[in-house]
Write a protein that holds these residues in place. Structure first.
Motif: not given
Length: 235
Positions: A137-145, A170-171
């Protein structure tokens, strides 16, 4: 499958044409007609609209500007008198682009395309395997697993969702409908217009309340029958 649709157009004649075309298809329910996108926003945010027939040049707000302004999980079919916006429209992932006046045979082709997309999406969900154990998921400007097993529940916050995990939250700029479709249906279920939960994390069910950790979530009226059946009949 019955599909809820709305028409957003500031020309009464154009609305009548689409409305009459839709009457030929039994699985469509026209649940709203609007002269501008702003008036349609509340019903779209409730995630009950499957298909939007959207004009572009309207007096109060441009249809493409509207698509750029909010995340929309519904299928969008553009209906316009202008051919020159086709490229811009498809860059916004619209399903089809219909030029007025819209003949019935061209409208029917669009409906067939819609039905095909829905079929492909449903079958993609069915073939999802348990080997998939995480989502990016894209959180802020990075992809988080984020691992499925860590997710407790997901809450809708207008244009965003908040994913609550065992250790964090996570938003994400995404709709609840969209994230729910991406998650495996055997592990997650939507129980309210604002909540999707992990079935594995349900601690108790009492009446129309589900408890996950220290959080009590109300089951929405239209979701209560399916939610109870799924939870009680899990293997």
């Amino acid at each position: 499958m019955n599909l809820n649709c709305i028409i957003i157009d500031d020309e009464p004649l154009a609305i009548r044409v689409i409305e009459n075309h839709l009457k030929e298809f039994k699985n469509f329910s026209l649940i709203g007609k609007f002269n501008n996108p702003v008036d349609a926003l509340p019903i779209i945010e409730n995630d009950i609209v499957d298909v939007i027939f959207l004009d572009i040049n309207m007096s109060k707000m441009n249809g493409l500007a509207f698509l750029r302004s909010i995340p929309i999980s519904s299928y969008v079919i553009i209906t316009t008198a202008y051919r020159e916006y086709a490229v811009d429209s498809f860059e916004l992932d619209v399903l089809d682009y219909l030029v007025k006046p819209i003949p019935f045979n061209r409208f029917m082709k669009s409906i067939n395309k819609l039905n095909q997309q829905i079929y492909l999406r449903q079958n993609a969900q069915k073939t999802q395997t348990d080997l998939e154990t995480f989502i990016f998921l894209k959180v802020d400007k990075k992809l988080v697993k984020i691992r499925y097993q860590d997710i407790l529940y997901i809450e809708s916050l207008k244009d965003y969702i908040k994913v609550f995990t065992i250790d964090n939250s996570f938003l994400v700029h995404k709709s609840l409908s969209s994230i729910t479709e991406e998650l495996p249906s055997k592990k997650f279920i939507r129980i309210h217009r604002s909540y999707t939960i992990s079935l594995d994390k349900v601690d108790s069910v009492e009446g129309n309340l589900i408890e996950i950790g220290n959080k009590k979530i109300t089951i929405g009226r239209k979701y209560i029958s399916l939610t109870r059946d799924v939870i009680l009949n899990r293997e």
